[in-house]
Design a protein around this motif. Structure first.
Motif, PDB file in Angstrom:
ATOM      1  N   ALA A 133       0.829  -1.211   0.000  1.00 24.07           N
ATOM      2  CA  ALA A 133       0.000   0.000   0.000  1.00 24.07           C
ATOM      3  C   ALA A 133       0.859   1.256   0.000  1.00 24.07           C
ATOM      4  O   ALA A 133       0.579   2.213  -0.737  1.00 24.07           O
ATOM      5  N   ALA A 134       1.905   1.274   0.810  1.00 25.00           N
ATOM      6  CA  ALA A 134       2.782   2.452   0.886  1.00 25.00           C
ATOM      7  C   ALA A 134       3.452   2.722  -0.457  1.00 25.00           C
ATOM      8  O   ALA A 134       3.560   3.868  -0.899  1.00 25.00           O
ATOM      9  N   LYS A 135       3.894   1.666  -1.106  1.00 25.37           N
ATOM     10  CA  LYS A 135       4.552   1.835  -2.399  1.00 25.37           C
ATOM     11  C   LYS A 135       3.563   2.307  -3.469  1.00 25.37           C
ATOM     12  O   LYS A 135       3.949   2.969  -4.434  1.00 25.37           O
ATOM     13  N   PHE A 136       2.290   1.968  -3.268  1.00 26.36           N
ATOM     14  CA  PHE A 136       1.290   2.306  -4.284  1.00 26.36           C
ATOM     15  C   PHE A 136       0.762   3.730  -4.147  1.00 26.36           C
ATOM     16  O   PHE A 136       0.534   4.406  -5.156  1.00 26.36           O
ATOM     17  N   ILE A 137       0.572   4.222  -2.911  1.00 25.03           N
ATOM     18  CA  ILE A 137      -0.082   5.539  -2.776  1.00 25.03           C
ATOM     19  C   ILE A 137       0.769   6.628  -2.141  1.00 25.03           C
ATOM     20  O   ILE A 137       0.450   7.805  -2.288  1.00 25.03           O
ATOM     21  N   ASP A 138       1.814   6.271  -1.409  1.00 16.91           N
ATOM     22  CA  ASP A 138       2.603   7.316  -0.762  1.00 16.91           C
ATOM     23  C   ASP A 138       3.651   7.892  -1.705  1.00 16.91           C
ATOM     24  O   ASP A 138       4.175   7.187  -2.574  1.00 16.91           O
ATOM     25  N   ASP A 139       3.959   9.157  -1.523  1.00 20.70           N
ATOM     26  CA  ASP A 139       4.951   9.820  -2.374  1.00 20.70           C
ATOM     27  C   ASP A 139       6.356   9.294  -2.119  1.00 20.70           C
ATOM     28  O   ASP A 139       7.201   9.300  -3.009  1.00 20.70           O
ATOM     29  N   SER A 140       6.630   8.874  -0.900  1.00 18.99           N
ATOM     30  CA  SER A 140       7.956   8.362  -0.560  1.00 18.99           C
ATOM     31  C   SER A 140       7.807   7.133   0.317  1.00 18.99           C
ATOM     32  O   SER A 140       6.829   6.995   1.061  1.00 18.99           O
ATOM     33  N   PHE A 141       8.768   6.246   0.219  1.00 24.04           N
ATOM     34  CA  PHE A 141       8.732   5.026   1.019  1.00 24.04           C
ATOM     35  C   PHE A 141      10.142   4.470   1.138  1.00 24.04           C
ATOM     36  O   PHE A 141      11.054   4.880   0.415  1.00 24.04           O
ATOM     37  N   PHE A 142      10.331   3.526   2.063  1.00 23.37           N
ATOM     38  CA  PHE A 142      11.636   2.934   2.304  1.00 23.37           C
ATOM     39  C   PHE A 142      11.825   1.688   1.439  1.00 23.37           C
ATOM     40  O   PHE A 142      10.898   1.224   0.768  1.00 23.37           O
ATOM     41  N   ASN A 143      13.029   1.128   1.501  1.00 24.47           N
ATOM     42  CA  ASN A 143      13.262  -0.127   0.785  1.00 24.47           C
ATOM     43  C   ASN A 143      12.859  -1.299   1.677  1.00 24.47           C
ATOM     44  O   ASN A 143      12.588  -1.147   2.872  1.00 24.47           O
ATOM     45  N   ASN A 144      12.832  -2.489   1.095  1.00 25.05           N
ATOM     46  CA  ASN A 144      12.347  -3.647   1.830  1.00 25.05           C
ATOM     47  C   ASN A 144      13.264  -4.065   2.974  1.00 25.05           C
ATOM     48  O   ASN A 144      12.807  -4.694   3.932  1.00 25.05           O
ATOM     49  N   ALA A 145      14.552  -3.729   2.879  1.00 22.54           N
ATOM     50  CA  ALA A 145      15.460  -4.055   3.971  1.00 22.54           C
ATOM     51  C   ALA A 145      15.030  -3.323   5.246  1.00 22.54           C
ATOM     52  O   ALA A 145      15.051  -3.887   6.350  1.00 22.54           O
ATOM     53  N   TYR A 146      14.611  -2.080   5.087  1.00 21.73           N
ATOM     54  CA  TYR A 146      14.149  -1.303   6.248  1.00 21.73           C
ATOM     55  C   TYR A 146      12.800  -1.822   6.738  1.00 21.73           C
ATOM     56  O   TYR A 146      12.605  -2.040   7.936  1.00 21.73           O
ATOM     57  N   TYR A 147      11.854  -2.033   5.811  1.00 18.85           N
ATOM     58  CA  TYR A 147      10.540  -2.541   6.214  1.00 18.85           C
ATOM     59  C   TYR A 147      10.657  -3.901   6.900  1.00 18.85           C
ATOM     60  O   TYR A 147       9.881  -4.219   7.809  1.00 18.85           O
ATOM     61  N   ALA A 148      11.618  -4.712   6.471  1.00 17.76           N
ATOM     62  CA  ALA A 148      11.805  -6.030   7.086  1.00 17.76           C
ATOM     63  C   ALA A 148      12.201  -5.891   8.548  1.00 17.76           C
ATOM     64  O   ALA A 148      11.711  -6.638   9.408  1.00 17.76           O
ATOM     65  N   ARG A 149      13.068  -4.938   8.845  1.00 14.60           N
ATOM     66  CA  ARG A 149      13.460  -4.709  10.234  1.00 14.60           C
ATOM     67  C   ARG A 149      12.264  -4.234  11.055  1.00 14.60           C
ATOM     68  O   ARG A 149      12.089  -4.636  12.211  1.00 14.60           O
ATOM     69  N   VAL A 150      11.455  -3.376  10.464  1.00 11.94           N
ATOM     70  CA  VAL A 150      10.246  -2.904  11.153  1.00 11.94           C
ATOM     71  C   VAL A 150       9.308  -4.071  11.445  1.00 11.94           C
ATOM     72  O   VAL A 150       8.743  -4.179  12.541  1.00 11.94           O
ATOM     73  N   GLY A 151       9.147  -4.955  10.464  1.00 17.75           N
ATOM     74  CA  GLY A 151       8.204  -6.061  10.599  1.00 17.75           C
ATOM     75  C   GLY A 151       8.732  -7.273  11.321  1.00 17.75           C
ATOM     76  O   GLY A 151       7.979  -8.214  11.607  1.00 17.75           O
ATOM     77  N   GLY A 152      10.046  -7.289  11.620  1.00 18.33           N
ATOM     78  CA  GLY A 152      10.605  -8.419  12.347  1.00 18.33           C
ATOM     79  C   GLY A 152      10.817  -9.661  11.508  1.00 18.33           C
ATOM     80  O   GLY A 152      10.783 -10.787  12.016  1.00 18.33           O
ATOM     81  N   VAL A 153      11.033  -9.465  10.197  1.00 17.61           N
ATOM     82  CA  VAL A 153      11.318 -10.581   9.296  1.00 17.61           C
ATOM     83  C   VAL A 153      12.598 -10.266   8.535  1.00 17.61           C
ATOM     84  O   VAL A 153      13.088  -9.140   8.564  1.00 17.61           O
ATOM     85  N   SER A 154      13.131 -11.256   7.835  1.00 15.10           N
ATOM     86  CA  SER A 154      14.318 -11.010   7.026  1.00 15.10           C
ATOM     87  C   SER A 154      13.913 -10.309   5.735  1.00 15.10           C
ATOM     88  O   SER A 154      12.744 -10.363   5.312  1.00 15.10           O
ATOM     89  N   THR A 155      14.878  -9.679   5.100  1.00 18.75           N
ATOM     90  CA  THR A 155      14.592  -9.009   3.824  1.00 18.75           C
ATOM     91  C   THR A 155      14.143 -10.017   2.786  1.00 18.75           C
ATOM     92  O   THR A 155      13.198  -9.765   2.024  1.00 18.75           O
ATOM     93  N   ALA A 156      14.807 -11.154   2.741  1.00 19.28           N
ATOM     94  CA  ALA A 156      14.440 -12.197   1.771  1.00 19.28           C
ATOM     95  C   ALA A 156      13.011 -12.669   1.994  1.00 19.28           C
ATOM     96  O   ALA A 156      12.251 -12.887   1.041  1.00 19.28           O
ATOM     97  N   GLU A 157      12.634 -12.814   3.268  1.00 20.03           N
ATOM     98  CA  GLU A 157      11.276 -13.260   3.572  1.00 20.03           C
ATOM     99  C   GLU A 157      10.251 -12.210   3.164  1.00 20.03           C
ATOM    100  O   GLU A 157       9.213 -12.544   2.572  1.00 20.03           O
ATOM    101  N   LEU A 158      10.524 -10.943   3.456  1.00 17.19           N
ATOM    102  CA  LEU A 158       9.583  -9.894   3.075  1.00 17.19           C
ATOM    103  C   LEU A 158       9.453  -9.813   1.562  1.00 17.19           C
ATOM    104  O   LEU A 158       8.344  -9.601   1.042  1.00 17.19           O
ATOM    105  N   ASN A 159      10.550  -9.962   0.841  1.00 15.84           N
ATOM    106  CA  ASN A 159      10.484  -9.957  -0.622  1.00 15.84           C
ATOM    107  C   ASN A 159       9.537 -11.040  -1.126  1.00 15.84           C
ATOM    108  O   ASN A 159       8.730 -10.812  -2.032  1.00 15.84           O
ATOM    109  N   LYS A 160       9.631 -12.209  -0.525  1.00 20.21           N
ATOM    110  CA  LYS A 160       8.763 -13.325  -0.927  1.00 20.21           C
ATOM    111  C   LYS A 160       7.311 -13.063  -0.549  1.00 20.21           C
ATOM    112  O   LYS A 160       6.393 -13.351  -1.323  1.00 20.21           O
ATOM    113  N   LEU A 161       7.108 -12.523   0.645  1.00 17.26           N
ATOM    114  CA  LEU A 161       5.743 -12.208   1.084  1.00 17.26           C
ATOM    115  C   LEU A 161       5.094 -11.185   0.165  1.00 17.26           C
ATOM    116  O   LEU A 161       3.922 -11.306  -0.202  1.00 17.26           O
ATOM    117  N   GLU A 162       5.858 -10.164  -0.195  1.00 13.43           N
ATOM    118  CA  GLU A 162       5.341  -9.117  -1.073  1.00 13.43           C
ATOM    119  C   GLU A 162       4.957  -9.685  -2.438  1.00 13.43           C
ATOM    120  O   GLU A 162       3.874  -9.391  -2.958  1.00 13.43           O
TER     121      GLU A 162
END
Length: 208
Positions: A133-162
């Protein structure tokens, strides 16, 4: 289009009733003001918690076996749904509207797949849906490495989930004005019914 522009466009087209819902949910954010916890977070959390309880009772009392998916954790996270939603909002810096879209995406994904919303799946589905959702409607957003830390998952896992979420949605991320309004109204009405009105107390909560 930014979420602020999206909300303004919706308000102009639909009039005061929609605007009332946006204000009640805390979707408007004034630039320069300290961020506060918008009411949409507590109401969305309450609805998700209700769904999780209902689904887990169904699984326990029936012969249905919940099939493990990419969204299943080994055990339920220590954070409650509300704590997790607040954490995502606080550190991802995404707009409040992202959580309305996240609910739309979660509902669409569940309808298109065999996934059952339980304490083992809700957190991973949430972080994936908010990121999309953030990537779709927000003007700015972070990369998945940062979102993964926020969500408590690995970057690889978040990439797969997305990617799993995107393919499950058939990459159909557009949400019409009417659908957005319907979800806002439902969050405001059903969320308050579930919380017994206590969601109002979170309107002015500051994030530290």
């Amino acid at each position: 289009m930014s979420s602020l522009a999206l909300k303004s466009a919706v308000a102009d087209e639909n009039g005061s009733s929609s605007s009332d819902d946006y204000v009640a949910l805390g979707l408007y954010e004034a630039r320069g003001e300290r961020r506060r916890e918008p009411r949409v977070l507590s109401l969305l959390s309450a609805l998700l918690e209700r769904s999780v309880r209902k689904n887990e009772r169904m699984v326990e009392t029936s012969r249905y076996k919940d099939r493990a998916t990419l969204f299943h954790g080994v055990s339920a996270p220590s954070l409650t749904i509300h704590q997790y939603v607040v954490r995502i909002f606080k550190y991802s810096r995404c707009s409040p509207s992202c959580f309305v879209l996240a609910q739309v995406y979660i509902d669409r994904f569940i309808r298109c797949t065999a996934l059952i919303l339980t304490s083992l799946t809700v957190h991973r589905l949430l972080i994936a849906a908010v990121v999309v959702a953030a990537k779709f409607i927000d003007d700015s957003f972070f990369n998945n490495a940062y979102y993964a830390r926020v969500g408590g998952v690995s970057t690889a896992e978040l990439n797969k989930l997305e990617m799993k979420l995107l393919f499950g949605l058939d990459f159909r991320l557009h949400v019409t004005v009417d659908t957005f309004d319907d979800y806002c109204s439902t969050l405001r009405r059903d969320g308050v019914a579930v919380t017994g009105g206590f969601g109002d107390r979170r309107i002015g909560t500051e994030l530290h």
